[in-house]
Design a protein around this motif. Structure first.
Motif, mmCIF file in Angstrom:
data_model
loop_
_atom_site.group_PDB
_atom_site.id
_atom_site.type_symbol
_atom_site.label_atom_id
_atom_site.label_comp_id
_atom_site.label_asym_id
_atom_site.label_seq_id
_atom_site.Cartn_x
_atom_site.Cartn_y
_atom_site.Cartn_z
ATOM 1 N N GLU A 170 -15.542 10.411 -25.348
ATOM 2 C CA GLU A 170 -16.137 9.149 -24.967
ATOM 3 C C GLU A 170 -17.574 9.108 -25.454
ATOM 4 O O GLU A 170 -18.148 10.141 -25.804
ATOM 5 C CB GLU A 170 -16.081 8.992 -23.434
ATOM 6 C CG GLU A 170 -16.440 7.617 -22.905
ATOM 7 C CD GLU A 170 -15.644 6.519 -23.549
ATOM 8 O OE1 GLU A 170 -16.155 5.962 -24.536
ATOM 9 O OE2 GLU A 170 -14.533 6.234 -23.084
ATOM 10 N N LYS A 171 -18.142 7.937 -25.512
ATOM 11 C CA LYS A 171 -19.533 7.796 -25.946
ATOM 12 C C LYS A 171 -20.276 6.894 -24.975
ATOM 13 O O LYS A 171 -19.697 6.043 -24.304
ATOM 14 C CB LYS A 171 -19.603 7.210 -27.355
ATOM 15 C CG LYS A 171 -18.991 5.821 -27.483
ATOM 16 C CD LYS A 171 -19.098 5.321 -28.910
ATOM 17 C CE LYS A 171 -18.480 3.918 -29.033
ATOM 18 N NZ LYS A 171 -18.581 3.392 -30.421
ATOM 19 N N LEU A 172 -21.581 7.097 -24.920
ATOM 20 C CA LEU A 172 -22.413 6.306 -24.037
ATOM 21 C C LEU A 172 -22.853 5.031 -24.754
ATOM 22 O O LEU A 172 -23.398 5.092 -25.852
ATOM 23 C CB LEU A 172 -23.647 7.105 -23.600
ATOM 24 C CG LEU A 172 -24.650 6.367 -22.712
ATOM 25 C CD1 LEU A 172 -24.015 6.013 -21.376
ATOM 26 C CD2 LEU A 172 -25.899 7.214 -22.505
ATOM 27 N N VAL A 173 -22.592 3.889 -24.126
ATOM 28 C CA VAL A 173 -23.064 2.604 -24.638
ATOM 29 C C VAL A 173 -24.035 2.061 -23.583
ATOM 30 O O VAL A 173 -23.621 1.402 -22.624
ATOM 31 C CB VAL A 173 -21.898 1.632 -24.881
ATOM 32 C CG1 VAL A 173 -22.423 0.321 -25.465
ATOM 33 C CG2 VAL A 173 -20.863 2.256 -25.823
ATOM 34 N N TRP A 174 -25.311 2.340 -23.759
ATOM 35 C CA TRP A 174 -26.275 2.077 -22.710
ATOM 36 C C TRP A 174 -26.419 0.589 -22.399
ATOM 37 O O TRP A 174 -26.649 0.209 -21.248
ATOM 38 C CB TRP A 174 -27.630 2.670 -23.061
ATOM 39 C CG TRP A 174 -28.638 2.448 -21.972
ATOM 40 C CD1 TRP A 174 -29.721 1.634 -21.977
ATOM 41 C CD2 TRP A 174 -28.619 3.066 -20.671
ATOM 42 N NE1 TRP A 174 -30.380 1.683 -20.769
ATOM 43 C CE2 TRP A 174 -29.729 2.558 -19.950
ATOM 44 C CE3 TRP A 174 -27.763 3.991 -20.049
ATOM 45 C CZ2 TRP A 174 -30.012 2.954 -18.650
ATOM 46 C CZ3 TRP A 174 -28.050 4.370 -18.747
ATOM 47 C CH2 TRP A 174 -29.159 3.856 -18.067
ATOM 48 N N ASN A 175 -26.285 -0.270 -23.400
ATOM 49 C CA ASN A 175 -26.454 -1.704 -23.131
ATOM 50 C C ASN A 175 -25.337 -2.252 -22.237
ATOM 51 O O ASN A 175 -25.464 -3.357 -21.707
ATOM 52 C CB ASN A 175 -26.553 -2.507 -24.428
ATOM 53 C CG ASN A 175 -25.297 -2.386 -25.295
ATOM 54 O OD1 ASN A 175 -24.292 -1.817 -24.877
ATOM 55 N ND2 ASN A 175 -25.360 -2.909 -26.497
ATOM 56 N N GLU A 176 -24.239 -1.509 -22.064
ATOM 57 C CA GLU A 176 -23.207 -1.917 -21.114
ATOM 58 C C GLU A 176 -23.624 -1.595 -19.673
ATOM 59 O O GLU A 176 -23.045 -2.136 -18.726
ATOM 60 C CB GLU A 176 -21.885 -1.221 -21.432
ATOM 61 C CG GLU A 176 -21.270 -1.647 -22.766
ATOM 62 C CD GLU A 176 -19.967 -0.932 -23.051
ATOM 63 O OE1 GLU A 176 -19.319 -1.262 -24.061
ATOM 64 O OE2 GLU A 176 -19.589 -0.033 -22.256
ATOM 65 N N ILE A 177 -24.582 -0.704 -19.537
ATOM 66 C CA ILE A 177 -25.092 -0.334 -18.218
ATOM 67 C C ILE A 177 -26.425 -1.032 -17.958
ATOM 68 O O ILE A 177 -26.574 -1.783 -17.005
ATOM 69 C CB ILE A 177 -25.244 1.193 -18.095
ATOM 70 C CG1 ILE A 177 -23.892 1.882 -18.278
ATOM 71 C CG2 ILE A 177 -25.860 1.570 -16.746
ATOM 72 C CD1 ILE A 177 -23.960 3.389 -18.297
#
Length: 211
Positions: free
Chosen positions: A172-179
């Protein structure tokens, strides 16, 4: 103390029994959805009221263990993690089978946040009454975590249970703009408010262990 134990078991049962495989659907089929939700809400509320009453009337009991200063400090500093997971869960739609936002960090953010919250409190509360209640809450949170993990789609399971474990394994990867920073700041604001209000509403001052 026996009444408190029974009340805690009643609370655990009121959450666990309806969540057993096939039990919820059978109850809904027998009672209808509206009646099931009404009965479930009444039983859950009654269990909570009974728990609070039995806690207040039970003897303080003995200390089963004495929490260390390090454990108290860790509980204060780690609480934002539980609050961040909870804020992320409450503000992120859970209907999509594909992981989004907080669901990229862990597949079970809500139940994991509650489990972490209960375990941190168990680490710093060694009284008999407190251990009974928070152990029961931990059992509910653990059951919920297992149930939510089993119900998660294969795509969501890529994130794993422990935070960031799916990213560490490259699944998995972190998509910060989704948080977004707003959720993080909200979690920190709730943490600060709880620290300030804790000695007023509940009693013990968590900040005392950071000094």
């Amino acid at each position: 103390m026996e009444t408190l134990i029974l009340a805690t078991l009643f609370l655990v049962g009121s959450h666990v029994v309806p969540g057993l495989p096939g039990m919820r659907s059978s109850l809904i089929e027998a009672l209808g959805r509206r009646m099931f939700l009404a009965v479930y809400s009444i039983v859950s509320l009654a269990a909570l009221v009974l728990l609070v009453w039995s806690y207040r009337t039970a003897d303080a009991g003995t200390w089963l263990y004495l929490p260390s200063v390090e454990a108290r400090t860790l509980a204060v500093l780690a609480m934002p993690v539980a609050l961040f997971l909870l804020v992320g869960r409450l503000t992120t739609p859970a209907g999509s089978p594909e992981p989004v936002g907080i669901y990229r960090i862990t597949a079970v953010p809500g139940s994991l946040s509650v489990l972490l919250w209960t375990l941190l409190h168990l680490a710093v509360l060694g009284g008999t009454r407190q251990v009974i209640v928070f152990a029961g809450m931990a059992a509910i949170a653990l059951f919920s975590l297992v149930r939510n993990w089993q119900a998660a789609s294969p795509a969501r399971r890529r994130a794993g249970i422990l935070p960031f474990s799916g990213m560490i394994r490259g699944r998995e990867k972190l998509v910060w703009n989704e948080i977004g920073w707003g959720r993080l700041l909200l979690a920190l604001a709730v943490w600060a408010a709880l620290l300030l209000l804790h000695p007023v509403v509940i009693g013990p001052d968590p900040l005392a262990y950071l000094l």
